[in-house]
Design an enzyme around this catalytic site. Sequence first.
Site, PDB file in Angstrom:
ATOM      1  N   LEU A 157      20.798  36.780 -11.837  1.00 48.10           N
ATOM      2  CA  LEU A 157      22.042  37.494 -12.175  1.00 48.10           C
ATOM      3  C   LEU A 157      21.724  38.587 -13.200  1.00 48.10           C
ATOM      4  CD1 LEU A 157      25.146  37.104 -11.402  1.00 48.10           C
ATOM      5  CD2 LEU A 157      25.387  36.256 -13.740  1.00 48.10           C
ATOM      6  N   GLY A 158      20.988  39.596 -12.736  1.00 48.17           N
ATOM      7  CA  GLY A 158      20.682  40.759 -13.572  1.00 48.17           C
ATOM      8  C   GLY A 158      21.581  41.909 -13.151  1.00 48.17           C
ATOM      9  N   ILE A 160      21.448  43.982 -10.461  1.00 50.16           N
ATOM     10  CA  ILE A 160      21.863  43.953  -9.052  1.00 50.16           C
ATOM     11  C   ILE A 160      22.617  42.653  -8.748  1.00 50.16           C
ATOM     12  CG2 ILE A 160      21.051  44.002  -6.656  1.00 50.16           C
ATOM     13  CD1 ILE A 160      18.584  45.602  -7.701  1.00 50.16           C
ATOM     14  N   ARG A 180      16.523  32.338 -16.004  1.00 53.34           N
ATOM     15  CA  ARG A 180      15.841  31.492 -16.992  1.00 53.34           C
ATOM     16  C   ARG A 180      16.764  31.180 -18.168  1.00 53.34           C
ATOM     17  NH1 ARG A 180      10.778  35.377 -17.173  1.00 53.34           N
ATOM     18  NH2 ARG A 180      12.571  36.770 -17.075  1.00 53.34           N
ATOM     19  N   ILE A 235      17.002  39.741  -1.098  1.00 49.34           N
ATOM     20  CA  ILE A 235      16.959  41.201  -1.264  1.00 49.34           C
ATOM     21  C   ILE A 235      16.123  41.547  -2.491  1.00 49.34           C
ATOM     22  CG2 ILE A 235      19.131  41.336  -2.588  1.00 49.34           C
ATOM     23  CD1 ILE A 235      19.276  43.827  -0.117  1.00 49.34           C
ATOM     24  N   GLY A 236      15.412  40.549  -3.037  1.00 47.47           N
ATOM     25  CA  GLY A 236      14.589  40.758  -4.239  1.00 47.47           C
ATOM     26  C   GLY A 236      13.166  41.124  -3.878  1.00 47.47           C
ATOM     27  N   ARG A 237      12.325  40.119  -3.754  1.00 47.66           N
ATOM     28  CA  ARG A 237      10.935  40.310  -3.341  1.00 47.66           C
ATOM     29  C   ARG A 237      10.549  39.223  -2.336  1.00 47.66           C
ATOM     30  NH1 ARG A 237      11.233  44.790  -4.421  1.00 47.66           N
ATOM     31  NH2 ARG A 237      10.066  46.036  -5.913  1.00 47.66           N
ATOM     32  N   GLU A 266       4.656  43.070   3.443  1.00 49.95           N
ATOM     33  CA  GLU A 266       5.274  44.224   4.114  1.00 49.95           C
ATOM     34  C   GLU A 266       4.223  45.269   4.493  1.00 49.95           C
ATOM     35  OE1 GLU A 266       8.354  45.544   1.451  1.00 49.95           O
ATOM     36  OE2 GLU A 266       9.362  43.620   1.537  1.00 49.95           O
ATOM     37  N   HIS A 284      13.205  46.462   4.435  1.00 52.73           N
ATOM     38  CA  HIS A 284      13.241  46.829   3.011  1.00 52.73           C
ATOM     39  C   HIS A 284      14.023  48.139   2.800  1.00 52.73           C
ATOM     40  CE1 HIS A 284      10.946  46.345  -1.039  1.00 52.73           C
ATOM     41  NE2 HIS A 284      12.111  46.952  -1.236  1.00 52.73           N
ATOM     42  N   VAL A 285      15.296  48.084   3.132  1.00 55.08           N
ATOM     43  CA  VAL A 285      16.141  49.292   3.033  1.00 55.08           C
ATOM     44  C   VAL A 285      17.211  49.174   1.947  1.00 55.08           C
ATOM     45  CG1 VAL A 285      15.770  50.023   5.426  1.00 55.08           C
ATOM     46  CG2 VAL A 285      17.665  48.451   4.912  1.00 55.08           C
ATOM     47  N   GLY A 286      17.033  48.231   1.027  1.00 56.04           N
ATOM     48  CA  GLY A 286      18.050  47.988  -0.008  1.00 56.04           C
ATOM     49  C   GLY A 286      18.549  49.251  -0.688  1.00 56.04           C
TER      50      GLY A 286
END
Length: 332
Positions: A157-158, A160, A180, A235-237, A266, A284-286
């Site tokens: 929850l940053g 994005i 964390r 949608i992160g890594r 990728e 990877h089109v975020g």
Amino acid sequence: MTSASAALPTIVVVLSRPQEHALRRLEKLFRVVTIGRPDASLVDAAVRPAVRGVASFAGFSAAFVDGLPRLEIIALFGVGYDMTAAAEAAMRNVVVTNTPDVLTEEVADTAIGLLINTVRELPRAEAWLRAGRWVRDGMYPLTPMTLRGRSIGIHGLGRIGLAIARRLEAFGLPIAYHNRRPVTGVGYRYYPTLKELAAAVDTLISVVPGGPATEMVVDADVLAALGPNGVLINIGRGRTVDEAALVEALANGTIAAAGLDVFADEPNVPQALLDAPNATLLPHVGSASEHTRRAMADLVVDNLAEWFSTGRPLTPVPETRLAARPAPSTGG
Ligand code: NAP
Ligand code: 8YV
């Protein structure tokens, strides 16, 4: 080179794909040398000792920093910098900047699209229409899954993650999260472990940075905790998810479906994911609109411009926030 451009600081631009607009801006501010990948040996040996800045659209390694002895700053394109040597750069007093905030809303929009496509099977429904099956076979089957009644867990929850959460609040869905540390000032329920979060919700959206701390943390246990009605959106890594465990979980009904914008290797996507009918896959089109990629490229240029005019980069990564600009020097 004109005598005027010889007086400008030298920077190297590392490009993996054309960013014409940013390149034109850089050429007005700096003496620019362009290379195709982050390898210092591609810079002319006579120019290397003069290089003070880098604009990288393709990451960088510690060896790259070592190869440019007068380097002060590397301005990266993208918010995630897990595949770069930022810590090593910090040790050499080289500032690293990234491009946060300007892509947040675009990536959150993409996450919502991916979630709806995954749950309501919209890409498959469109393929049904285009294949003539509406005419031939009738209506596309009702989808077993719906967003109605779902509960959302945000992993990360940053910037994005919060933008995704705000959108899903408007959808009327309850939201919980795992970081964390709890985030102050938000009303969403916090879970101290990812597994507890996965057990408490049926829709897990992962948007954490990559790196050793998050490597394959979405594993078989977390997927089992998510359960048979479970949906995973990443949608992160890509490396945050154990892809082999995910393939198995999709095949044996441990979870219901997954929507993925990112992958471990990728652009290679495992065949088993390509074959999985309950996986919705994006390349990877975020952040990949012209609008947002231009804003990201502008922030790369702005970071370099600020550094060389004020000594204060706009968006340094935390590892290099304390790096200091050397005493001003003239020329080259
Ligand atoms: P951010 O503001 O730094 O948010 C990251 C969040 O992850 C923070 O809330 C952080 O909280 C949490 N986190 C970090 N490490 C964690 C860990 N080990 N365990 C649990 N939570 C952890 O970053 P952002 O701007 O939202 O971007 C997030 C990531 O999205 C980027 O790093 C990038 O990898 C990815 N991204 C993808 C695309 C795309 O096109 N698909 C585009 C942009 C970004 P704590 O520090 O409290 O743990
Ligand atoms: C970009 C991203 O696709 O910013 C990030 O971390 O993953 C995406 O916005 C990438 O960084 C640039 O190619």
